[in-house]
Each structure stands twice: as C-alpha cells, then as structure tokens.
Design an enzyme around this catalytic site. Sequence first.
Site, short mmCIF file in Angstrom:
data_model
loop_
_atom_site.label_atom_id
_atom_site.label_comp_id
_atom_site.label_asym_id
_atom_site.label_seq_id
_atom_site.Cartn_x
_atom_site.Cartn_y
_atom_site.Cartn_z
N GLU A 43 -0.19 3.92 -13.23
CA GLU A 43 -1.59 4.07 -12.82
C GLU A 43 -2.32 5.03 -13.76
O GLU A 43 -1.73 6.03 -14.20
CB GLU A 43 -1.65 4.58 -11.38
CG GLU A 43 -1.05 3.61 -10.38
CD GLU A 43 -1.14 4.09 -8.94
OE1 GLU A 43 -1.76 5.16 -8.71
OE2 GLU A 43 -0.62 3.41 -8.05
N CYS A 74 0.84 -1.20 0.00
CA CYS A 74 0.00 0.00 0.00
C CYS A 74 0.88 1.25 0.00
O CYS A 74 0.41 2.34 0.38
CB CYS A 74 -0.91 0.02 1.22
SG CYS A 74 -2.19 -1.24 1.21
N HIS A 84 -5.72 2.20 -5.77
CA HIS A 84 -5.01 3.25 -5.03
C HIS A 84 -5.98 4.02 -4.12
O HIS A 84 -6.07 5.25 -4.18
CB HIS A 84 -4.30 4.21 -5.98
CG HIS A 84 -3.15 4.92 -5.32
ND1 HIS A 84 -2.04 5.34 -6.00
CD2 HIS A 84 -2.93 5.28 -4.02
CE1 HIS A 84 -1.20 5.92 -5.18
NE2 HIS A 84 -1.71 5.91 -3.97
#
Length: 524
Positions: free
Chosen positions: A259, A228, A277
């Site tokens: 991303e 994370c 995310h």
Amino acid sequence: MQKVLVADKINDQGVEVLEGSAEVVFDPTITPEELLETIDQYTGIIVRSRTKVTRDVIEKAKNLKIIARAGVGVDNIDVQAATDNGILVVNAPQSTSITVAEHAMGLILSLSRKIAIADASVKDGKWEKSRFMGMELRNKTLGVIGMGRIGSQVVKRAKAFEMDVIVYDPYITQETADELGVRITTLEDLIQNADVMTIHVPLTPETKGLISKEQLNQMKDNAILINCARGGIINEEDLYEVLKERPELKVGLDVYENEPLEDSPLVELDNVVLTPHIAASTKEAQRDAAIIVAKEVKEVLNGNTPTNVLNMPVVDSETFQKLKPYFKLTEKLGQILVQTTSPNVKELKIIYSGKISGRSKEPLTRELLKEFLNPILNEPVNSVNAKSIAKQRGIIITEGETDKNGKYDATIKIDVITDDDEITIEGTVENDEVSVISIDDYDINLTLDGNMAIIKYIDLPGTIGKIGQILGDYEINIGEMKVGRLSEGGEAVMVVKVDQEIPEEVVEKLEETPDIESVKAIKL
C-alpha cells in the site's frame, strides 16, 4: 506532572480525557529526528499510522511507560523493542468493529448489485440496464473466516438480510455459534459452499496466502469474496489470474499486499471493487479510538493496568478472578527465591496444580519472574519484559500443570536451578492467606510475611535447641516455627518467623554450628 506526546492527529475528545492527568503535548507534525531527540521527556505517546515508533526511539525513551495506537494495526510500532524495554503497547480494537463491518457489507452490496460499475456507466452517459443484473442476499450463504469482534458484527448485519451463515474459526465455541445462529465448518467447506465469503483474521505466518489459486478455484460460480482485514491474506497474483479466467467471480478489497496500491492489474477488472484502506475511516471510529487509547494511557499514568495490551497477556474477567489470590503468592515466592538462591540462574520450573490448572497462567508467571529477577539485575524488570529479559539472560522457563492438588484447592511449585545449587518451594492460598507448604519436598505450612529464616540441619537431639539459643542470644524472638523431615536422624528443614530482621552475623553464627548445613535469612 507526567507528559504525554500526541504525535499524530486524533479526535479532540481523546486529548480532553488526558487533561488534568498529564501535560499533553500535541505535535502531529513531529519529525523522526525531533521524536528521537525529545522522546525521553515523555511517559506516554499516542500515535496513529504516520509516526513510526522504532527501536531507536524506544531505546532512547528512558521514561516511557506506554505506547498507544489510536486504531488497530501496530505495524508502525516495534512491539518487540517495547517489550524488551518494559513498555506497554496498547491499541483500540473495539473502536473499528462496527465501522469495518459496515464497510464489508457495503462492498458486498456493491458487488451483489453491481453498484460501482453501474455508477461509472451512468456517469459515462450510458443506460445499460441489462448489463447490471444483480443478486439478492436473502437465502444466500455467507461464509465468515474469523469470528472476532468484526466478524461477529458482520454476522449480525447479514442476519438482517436473511442470510444463512457458516463460519471458520478454530477458537469459536459451539455455545457462541449457537448464540449467533451460525454453523461452524472447515475452511474448505466454507470456500466451496459460500455465496459470499468475507475475511476477518489478522495477518500472521499461518494466514499469509491463506486464499490462493487453489482456494479461489474452489469457490462457487458467481460467488463474492471480501477482504477488509489485511493485505497478504489473499495472494493477489493468483487472484488476478483466477478473476481473468472466471469473470463471474466478484471481489471487494480494502487492503493490499503493498500500500498504496500501484501498478496493479486488478484495477483493469470490472468484477473488482477497490477502496483505499478506508474500512476503519469514519468520524465515529476515529473518535472512539482516540477516547479508548487516551483512557488506556490515563490508567497507566495512575498506576493501573490497561485493557488492550498487546505485549502482555490479558485474561478474561472470570479467569482473572480465579487467579487474583495467587498473584500475591507468586510475588512472595519470588521474593523468597531471590533471597535463597545464587544469581547465576539456569532454569526455573513452574508447576501449577488444582483449580488454577487449565487456565491462562501467563500473568502469574510474569509476576513471579518480575519479583525474582528485579533484585538480581541492573535493568528494570516488569510484567511486560520479564519473559523477554529471562530469555536474553539464557534462563530457561518451563511451565507445567496438573489437576492433582492433594488437600489444597491449588498450589504453585517452583524449582530453581543455578550453577551452584537447586531449591524447590511450593505454596498455596487458604482463606486469603499466602503460605509455603513445602521446601525441597519437606512438608512445611507457614504463612508468608515478615522476617523469616530457612534453616537446613541434621535432625539430631539438641539441634533445634541450639538454633533457639543463638537467636535468643541476639535477642531475636521466634514468633512461629515449623519443621519438616523425611526420616528420623536425617536432613530436616526448619522455617522460623521472627520479630526482628536477622543480621548477617547471626546467619554466620548459625552456619558455624555443628549439624546446621545452611541458613537463609528472608525479609518479606
């Protein structure tokens, strides 16, 4: 009134913090072109991830003092450009600590109990109980890579599940580890022994690709890997290959090398849980981030220093209290040096000694550079851009330290080398008074304030009298005088404190006097 631009959507409570301290312009749809055109109107700007604060924007921001990111990552801000232009960059790292830690635990639980694929199976009309045999967390070993704010919060939650915890972090102290009930180990040992491994480090050249095929193949059977933190820490190509070969491994990802995630083969695998995310995306975290950065902006508007500065060193409170008396010393030494040296500076050597050695002295160095460079440069110099500007000007900054301090608790010694000359000055703080204790290795002890002169001369009978006579002729009264010499009849240094500013014609008169080598008038 100063103006602050809120260029992205933030929680209303953040805007409320600023009201009364600034004119707040809320424009969460502002375009890059509009930002470039209007940025010079603002003292501060608050962004999230949508707005890009580029070098072009920063160089047009003539009045900007602070750029605030209502979150953690600052990939959308050119931090170096901000530093070069003396603009503070702040974020809100503490706002997401609990939120991200909870998301990491959520991924751990989802993988250990196969919740995600069980949910998909039931929704597909199936009842495959035997397929979803899970794993208890109790008595399992959690390996935490990176024990910052988030890693520490994960540890606290893992302890509630009765997990044993091992950690890898080069900066954690044994005292902190003991308080948290964790064991410090190497990265290799952690990878080989963790049942669950979670990553909480920034993406840097050192951490990029930290977990690749070699490390993945060292993981235990049935182990779980969580990220994370930042994409790129795990090599995703290697990850896919290993997961195909070892389907018993399980991985939870919230961040990715690119991303949004597109065309990734990872989506094909049942032993992977992927989220977009969102680890920091809770109402509470967004509220806290807005409030934190709004308070930081307010501090700057009020002339104070914010806490979460990314492009200026911030020291812990204990270190700050130790250094605090020496900020005035570096300020005064910088003012003396700029008035006694030529502007074509090549090098500054700074030596810290005594009780301030062994601590982060970066703030003191920056304060010195600010005072020294500001008067000789056309561009504004502050604590943020001081080192950057010195580097741009080709000035070599050398910092050193020694625990030897003689009769003083601590001293700061500065050697300035220019194309024309060199001067060394050393100072200290005693009983809250700032003093110079040596000039060019001549012992002097004089408090630093008011109008002064540094005079180099030959130590011959009558020379001191001549100096006093000339100052008296111009009705300049001597309040205090200190003399230092290495040998009788050789070169000596006099520092005089006077009640009036010394005019240039008096300096010239003194320098014309036989046996007086140089005179530098100083106003502090």
